[in-house]
Design an enzyme around this catalytic site. Structure first.
Site, mmCIF file in Angstrom:
data_model
loop_
_atom_site.group_PDB
_atom_site.id
_atom_site.type_symbol
_atom_site.label_atom_id
_atom_site.label_comp_id
_atom_site.label_asym_id
_atom_site.label_seq_id
_atom_site.Cartn_x
_atom_site.Cartn_y
_atom_site.Cartn_z
ATOM 1 N N SER A 133 0.648 -1.101 0.023
ATOM 2 C CA SER A 133 0.020 0.012 -0.056
ATOM 3 C C SER A 133 0.950 1.173 -0.010
ATOM 4 O O SER A 133 1.649 1.432 -0.969
ATOM 5 C CB SER A 133 -1.044 -0.064 1.182
ATOM 6 O OG SER A 133 -1.932 0.879 1.129
ATOM 7 N N ASP B 295 9.789 5.299 -10.004
ATOM 8 C CA ASP B 295 9.318 6.147 -11.502
ATOM 9 C C ASP B 295 10.022 7.419 -11.521
ATOM 10 O O ASP B 295 10.482 7.814 -12.808
ATOM 11 C CB ASP B 295 7.967 6.376 -11.322
ATOM 12 C CG ASP B 295 7.045 4.918 -11.677
ATOM 13 O OD1 ASP B 295 7.742 3.851 -11.735
ATOM 14 O OD2 ASP B 295 5.868 5.053 -11.263
ATOM 15 N N LYS C 39 -0.584 -4.097 -3.496
ATOM 16 C CA LYS C 39 -1.743 -3.716 -2.979
ATOM 17 C C LYS C 39 -2.040 -2.163 -3.728
ATOM 18 O O LYS C 39 -1.509 -1.336 -3.075
ATOM 19 C CB LYS C 39 -1.903 -3.534 -1.414
ATOM 20 C CG LYS C 39 -3.417 -3.003 -0.907
ATOM 21 C CD LYS C 39 -3.503 -3.100 0.448
ATOM 22 C CE LYS C 39 -5.036 -2.460 0.859
ATOM 23 N NZ LYS C 39 -4.947 -0.885 0.453
#
Length: 545
Positions: free
Chosen positions: A289, A300, A314
């Site tokens: 999460s 990223d 998740k």
């Protein structure tokens, strides 16, 4: 992942049932009203006519929770008692005994007392079984016994407990207990700092910032952020933690839903603490999460090197909504997407197999995305680290030994057989490991591996169908073969299991702080992270700098 948001909804009683109007289900309004009317009629009829006395509150609690469990594990209903515990996890503050406890097989066990908190001050140790709280004997107490250990500040609670077969009593004086998001930070070497982030409560970003600034003042020029075992928490705290390392107005995560108002992009909102400091993030299969938002976003943006094993996967966002009578529902409202556009949700709860389990996204169906500098990353299966360390992924036999408390119980036995270890790091010899294997046999531990569960279930079905006697010999042979295979696995993964045993023993002798100090010197993932940080060429090569 949870959005910290509260909205009170009153459910009006209308003729045959209880329902509310929301824009997301206007088209289904008749069907919803119809089903509520049917449910209300059934609930009323059963309670009025059932042969024995019913408990309407318990029945409703079970009905709601069972209904929601069919959607996904994260959409949950909280009754009044549940809400109190839920708020503790979100705020990081409560009045209590300061210990991790569990209830298993009807027993209330101290799993880990936190140093210098009430349970520790009262002399309670890991492995102690609490058998009486005040005047309440827990043998026949079926409710949540942990609630009996809560109360006002300075309240005194008498506790009777069993340790190594002997009964003892103590008195716990309750205090305000603060659950720290950062249980430890320190220096691996003169220039490398190490920060453990264990959860994303409301203090997570402020504690992380304080730890980062403290380490920088102490001369640290590189950072390891440890998210291993971190199950997640508040979304905005994940954004704020990323903001410590990336500029203002950077998109960290986007949420997408069928409801327009839940479609949002979350940006950093303040100036970073340090835009240049080299950063490594550690993750494992229990990092989920909010942990995956931090790891995924910084991966990223090519701001950090991620090391470890694939994270949990998740990619769902929940929102708590207050209901009547102090109850609450936490609803999955959207999916989240990292800056490159990937959703890392690994299980598809909209599609389930014959046994009712959600289907895992197949690796061949993963989609490729690009980081800011053009590195390829994938969706669908958690965050795949830039540097994968196979040793961080536990074998199934190790997971079974942990889940069934075999390692925990052996550590309890070892602790009382070796009381003089003190501040030293325990040394586990081959003789100790042999003693562990003998302990498993003596205590007749059932590891409950997936194979064992399947065999047991098959034999139970055979008993129901009356064919168990005809297959009993074959069943016993299979059981023996599985047992032999498990013995082989226990030998094969001896190093891995001994490391888990050592972790548990260090917790007994030196508390969690001692465990993290040991990790700084000995943990393989931290060593790998330190090595990469100490090699700018390798670090920059991974990030395409």
């Amino acid at each position: 992942m949870q959005i910290n948001f509260k909205k009170r909804i009153i459910l009006p009683v209308v003729a045959a049932g209880v329902f509310f109007i929301g824009t997301s289900f206007k088209d289904d309004f008749f069907e919803i009203a119809k089903q509520i009317e049917i449910f209300t009629e059934v609930f009323k009829t059963v309670n009025m006519n059932y042969v024995d006395q019913t408990n309407p509150g318990q029945m409703m609690d079970t009905a709601i929770k069972t209904m929601l469990a069919d959607l996904d594990p994260y959409t949950n209903y909280f009754n009044e008692q549940d809400v109190v515990k839920f708020k503790i996890n979100a705020t990081g503050e409560y009045t209590g005994i300061g210990a991790q406890i569990s209830r298993k097989d009807g027993k209330l066990i101290i799993k880990e007392p936190y140093k210098n908190y009430p349970a520790d001050k009262a002399g309670l140790k890991a492995g102690d079984e609490i058998i009486q709280i005040g005047e309440v004997n827990l043998i026949d107490f079926k409710e949540d016994a942990s609630q009996l250990l809560k109360g006002g500040k300075n309240a005194k609670i008498s506790v009777k407990y069993k340790r190594q077969g002997k009964i003892a009593t103590t008195e716990i004086v309750l205090e305000e207990v603060e659950i720290k998001a950062i249980p430890f930070f320190g220096k691996v070497d003169d220039k490398t700092g190490y920060i453990v982030l264990s959860q994303f409560n409301r203090k997570a970003s402020s504690e992380t910032k304080a730890a980062l600034e403290s380490l920088k003042k102490d001369g640290v020029e590189r950072i390891i952020l440890d998210l291993r075992g971190n199950p997640g928490g508040l979304l905005h705290e994940a954004v704020n933690i990323c903001n410590l390392f990336v500029p203002k107005n950077e998109i960290i995560v986007t949420t997408k839903s069928k409801i327009e108002q839940h479609n949002n992009s979350y940006k950093t909102s303040f100036e970073a603490v340090d835009l240049e400091i080299p950063l490594v993030i550690l993750v494992d299969g229990k990092s989920a999460s909010a942990s995956e938002i931090v790891a995924g976003a910084l991966q990223d943006l090519d701001r950090a090197v991620v090391i470890g094993s694939r994270s949990f996967g998740k990619g769902l966002v929940q929102r708590p909504i207050d209901l009547v009578y102090g109850t609450q529902v936490k609803v999955t409202i959207s999916r989240y997407y990292t800056p490159s556009g990937r959703c890392i949700q690994s299980l598809d709860y909209g599609h389930k197999d014959a046994s009712g389990k959600a289907i895992r996204t197949d690796a061949k169906n993963y989609n490729a995305f690009k980081t800011r500098k053009g590195r390829t990353v994938y969706d669908g299966g958690g965050i795949l680290p830039d540097v994968v360390l196979e040793e961080t992924k536990l074998s199934s036999i190790s997971e079974a030994l942990q889940q069934n408390d075999a390692i925990f119980n052996f550590a309890t036995d070892y602790y009382y057989r070796n009381p003089s270890v003190g501040e030293k790091i325990p040394t586990l010899t081959d003789a100790d490991y042999a003693a562990f294997k003998q302990f498993l046999k003596k205590e007749d531990f059932s590891l409950d591996t997936e194979t064992q569960k399947a065999l047991k279930k098959a034999f139970e079905l055979a008993q129901k169908e009356g064919i168990d006697e005809s297959i009993k010999a074959e069943y016993n042979q299979l059981t023996a073969a599985v047992q032999k295979s498990e013995d082989i696995q226990i030998n094969k993964y001896q190093k891995e299991i001994k490391n888990l045993m050592l972790d548990e023993l260090i917790l007994r002798y030196q508390y969690r702080e001692g465990l993290y100090k040991y990790y700084i010197k000995s943990n393989s993932e931290i060593k790998k992270a330190t090595g990469i940080l100490n090699n700018p060429l390798e670090y920059n090569k991974i990030l395409l700098k």
